[in-house]
Design a protein around this motif. Sequence first.
Motif, PDB file in Angstrom:
ATOM      1  N   LEU A 137      10.850  -1.032  10.366  1.00  0.00           N
ATOM      2  CA  LEU A 137      10.175  -2.116   9.298  1.00  0.00           C
ATOM      3  C   LEU A 137      11.237  -2.141   8.031  1.00  0.00           C
ATOM      4  N   VAL A 138      11.119  -0.794   7.216  1.00  0.00           N
ATOM      5  CA  VAL A 138      11.506  -1.114   6.085  1.00  0.00           C
ATOM      6  C   VAL A 138      13.149  -0.764   6.062  1.00  0.00           C
ATOM      7  N   GLU A 139      13.722  -0.481   7.145  1.00  0.00           N
ATOM      8  CA  GLU A 139      15.128  -0.614   7.108  1.00  0.00           C
ATOM      9  C   GLU A 139      15.299  -2.128   7.178  1.00  0.00           C
ATOM     10  N   ALA A 140      14.728  -2.823   8.075  1.00  0.00           N
ATOM     11  CA  ALA A 140      15.118  -4.191   8.254  1.00  0.00           C
ATOM     12  C   ALA A 140      14.995  -5.116   6.802  1.00  0.00           C
ATOM     13  N   GLU A 141      13.921  -4.418   6.183  1.00  0.00           N
ATOM     14  CA  GLU A 141      13.871  -5.173   4.833  1.00  0.00           C
ATOM     15  C   GLU A 141      12.974  -4.403   4.298  1.00  0.00           C
ATOM     16  N   PRO A 142      13.311  -3.714   2.682  1.00  0.00           N
ATOM     17  CA  PRO A 142      12.530  -3.454   1.958  1.00  0.00           C
ATOM     18  C   PRO A 142      10.967  -3.760   1.797  1.00  0.00           C
ATOM     19  N   GLN A 147       2.383  -4.375   2.570  1.00  0.00           N
ATOM     20  CA  GLN A 147       3.138  -5.228   3.688  1.00  0.00           C
ATOM     21  C   GLN A 147       3.467  -4.071   4.659  1.00  0.00           C
ATOM     22  N   LEU A 148       3.927  -2.784   4.455  1.00  0.00           N
ATOM     23  CA  LEU A 148       3.917  -1.902   5.426  1.00  0.00           C
ATOM     24  C   LEU A 148       2.689  -1.626   6.195  1.00  0.00           C
ATOM     25  N   ARG A 149       1.831  -1.564   5.190  1.00  0.00           N
ATOM     26  CA  ARG A 149       0.258  -1.186   6.182  1.00  0.00           C
ATOM     27  C   ARG A 149      -0.295  -2.425   7.007  1.00  0.00           C
ATOM     28  N   GLU A 150      -0.058  -3.623   6.640  1.00  0.00           N
ATOM     29  CA  GLU A 150      -0.456  -4.547   7.260  1.00  0.00           C
ATOM     30  C   GLU A 150       0.362  -4.748   8.670  1.00  0.00           C
ATOM     31  N   ALA A 151       1.653  -4.395   8.667  1.00  0.00           N
ATOM     32  CA  ALA A 151       2.673  -4.334   9.756  1.00  0.00           C
ATOM     33  C   ALA A 151       2.077  -3.178  10.590  1.00  0.00           C
ATOM     34  N   LEU A 152       1.924  -2.345  10.251  1.00  0.00           N
ATOM     35  CA  LEU A 152       1.244  -1.057  11.023  1.00  0.00           C
ATOM     36  C   LEU A 152      -0.064  -1.096  11.727  1.00  0.00           C
ATOM     37  N   TRP A 156      -1.912  -0.364  15.264  1.00  0.00           N
ATOM     38  CA  TRP A 156      -2.994   0.333  15.307  1.00  0.00           C
ATOM     39  C   TRP A 156      -4.310  -0.437  14.738  1.00  0.00           C
ATOM     40  N   PRO A 157      -4.664  -1.298  15.166  1.00  0.00           N
ATOM     41  CA  PRO A 157      -5.922  -2.001  14.619  1.00  0.00           C
ATOM     42  C   PRO A 157      -7.334  -1.298  14.161  1.00  0.00           C
ATOM     43  N   ASP A 158      -7.366  -0.279  14.999  1.00  0.00           N
ATOM     44  CA  ASP A 158      -8.539   0.474  14.601  1.00  0.00           C
ATOM     45  C   ASP A 158      -8.346   1.827  13.740  1.00  0.00           C
ATOM     46  N   ALA A 159      -7.171   1.982  13.317  1.00  0.00           N
ATOM     47  CA  ALA A 159      -6.736   3.230  12.486  1.00  0.00           C
ATOM     48  C   ALA A 159      -7.287   2.649  11.070  1.00  0.00           C
ATOM     49  N   ASP A 160      -7.341   3.632   9.945  1.00  0.00           N
ATOM     50  CA  ASP A 160      -7.790   3.269   8.521  1.00  0.00           C
ATOM     51  C   ASP A 160      -6.336   2.854   8.001  1.00  0.00           C
ATOM     52  N   PRO A 161      -6.455   1.585   7.326  1.00  0.00           N
ATOM     53  CA  PRO A 161      -5.239   1.083   6.676  1.00  0.00           C
ATOM     54  C   PRO A 161      -4.348   2.024   5.656  1.00  0.00           C
ATOM     55  N   GLY A 162      -5.277   2.721   4.901  1.00  0.00           N
ATOM     56  CA  GLY A 162      -4.693   3.600   3.922  1.00  0.00           C
ATOM     57  C   GLY A 162      -4.059   4.818   4.491  1.00  0.00           C
ATOM     58  N   ALA A 163      -4.897   5.420   5.437  1.00  0.00           N
ATOM     59  CA  ALA A 163      -4.131   6.578   6.155  1.00  0.00           C
ATOM     60  C   ALA A 163      -2.716   6.375   6.805  1.00  0.00           C
ATOM     61  N   LEU A 164      -2.610   5.003   7.514  1.00  0.00           N
ATOM     62  CA  LEU A 164      -1.489   4.496   7.917  1.00  0.00           C
ATOM     63  C   LEU A 164      -0.429   4.445   7.039  1.00  0.00           C
ATOM     64  N   ALA A 165      -0.585   4.052   5.741  1.00  0.00           N
ATOM     65  CA  ALA A 165       0.525   3.908   4.751  1.00  0.00           C
ATOM     66  C   ALA A 165       0.848   5.386   4.114  1.00  0.00           C
ATOM     67  N   VAL A 166      -0.158   6.210   3.945  1.00  0.00           N
ATOM     68  CA  VAL A 166       0.202   7.499   3.708  1.00  0.00           C
ATOM     69  C   VAL A 166       0.797   8.256   4.616  1.00  0.00           C
ATOM     70  N   ALA A 167       0.635   8.066   5.974  1.00  0.00           N
ATOM     71  CA  ALA A 167       1.520   8.617   7.162  1.00  0.00           C
ATOM     72  C   ALA A 167       2.773   8.244   7.064  1.00  0.00           C
ATOM     73  N   GLY A 187       9.160  -4.630 -11.517  1.00  0.00           N
ATOM     74  CA  GLY A 187       9.326  -4.701 -10.210  1.00  0.00           C
ATOM     75  C   GLY A 187       8.365  -4.237  -9.296  1.00  0.00           C
ATOM     76  N   GLN A 188       7.663  -4.673  -8.196  1.00  0.00           N
ATOM     77  CA  GLN A 188       6.710  -4.110  -7.337  1.00  0.00           C
ATOM     78  C   GLN A 188       7.474  -2.846  -6.642  1.00  0.00           C
ATOM     79  N   VAL A 189       6.561  -1.931  -6.505  1.00  0.00           N
ATOM     80  CA  VAL A 189       7.061  -0.723  -5.677  1.00  0.00           C
ATOM     81  C   VAL A 189       7.630  -1.215  -4.210  1.00  0.00           C
ATOM     82  N   THR A 190       8.785  -1.369  -3.846  1.00  0.00           N
ATOM     83  CA  THR A 190       9.176  -1.594  -2.679  1.00  0.00           C
ATOM     84  C   THR A 190      10.096  -0.695  -2.006  1.00  0.00           C
ATOM     85  N   LEU A 191       9.815  -0.462  -0.467  1.00  0.00           N
ATOM     86  CA  LEU A 191      10.383   0.796  -0.074  1.00  0.00           C
ATOM     87  C   LEU A 191      11.512   0.432   1.086  1.00  0.00           C
TER      88      LEU A 191
END
Length: 372
Positions: A137-142, A147-152, A156-167, A187-191
Amino acid sequence: MTKTKRGAAPAPAGVLGARALNRATLARQLLLRRSPMTAEEAVGHLVGLQAQNVKPPYYALAARLDGFTPEALSGPMASRAVARLVTLRSTIHTHTADDCLTLRPLVQPARDRELNSFRKGLAGVCPDRLAALARELVEAEPRTMGQLREALLKEWPDADPGALAVAARCKLPLVQVTPRGLWGRSGQVTLTTAEHWLGRPAEPAPSPDGTVLRYLAAFGPASVKDMQVWAGLTRLRDAFERLRPRLVTFRDDNGVELFDLPDAPRPDPDTPAPPRFLPEFDNLLLSHADRTRVVPPEYRGRHWRGNIAYRTLLVDGFLAGLWRLDGDALVIETFGRLGRDRWEEVAAEGERMLRVLHPGTAYDVRPGTVRG
């Protein structure tokens, strides 16, 4: 270290008091006298600069380098010679490109342990699959963390969104891409990944021995525990023991063993130390288990409030107050009374800092209260 006759018991290690440790550390930190190093060289020598916010690395280098200007760091950041990512102590640091690709693998075990704290929110999530998907995801586009959390979450729709981003942050070396981190830019934090941003693969995790030597060059003399606090790692005793024949040892006032490079500077404790204005989260105040070499016991905790760290003032090499910019004023709160001559030295250093980082703007330098 004193040599002994063959068969004789080793001579006891010399004792370094707080002032001796202070002056040695200031010398390594380029705070006794400003260095002619370039910004990139200084970032490498200091093994990175803590950078939760954009401005602290600029203030840190303005205090340490002769002839520094904001462009001296913004330029290397824009050209990708330095970058911002999570490394030591699970915090964002500005590192050279080489360190981005070597230090992060070294501290990866700590990031893996951090991930364990979020396992409840990651039930049913395969960490390796998450890392692979996040990389795609992030190598296709920062992407922003949102955005990363929503894609993940789609995976895994049943996972905790914050935990996915931290992971994702724990599993991957995620660099904050520019213009984030450039002086005077927003600028926003873009990864994206460090490998993608820097155009080359990460190195295998190095032996800690080389990093021990670099830590001592920038923060020594220091104990094993000091370095473990700085790196956010454990079990570094073996590396120090392997290096012991190449090092010298001392004791602090509490009898703690300190290691050092034989030829590293250890100035006389009475060496003058000019005032210095440091940013919040400066590495000088965060990189030892025992911080009395910089923070007098009576001022412990006065440069923090909850999760807020204040910008700090050094006088005679030790924490002596706080500072902030308030409109057109540089407000300085000292913890104790300063004589007139000392205040004039502090004010002159403040004016110099302002000329470097805020040229063309008139500021009134005055005493006041910084903590709200």
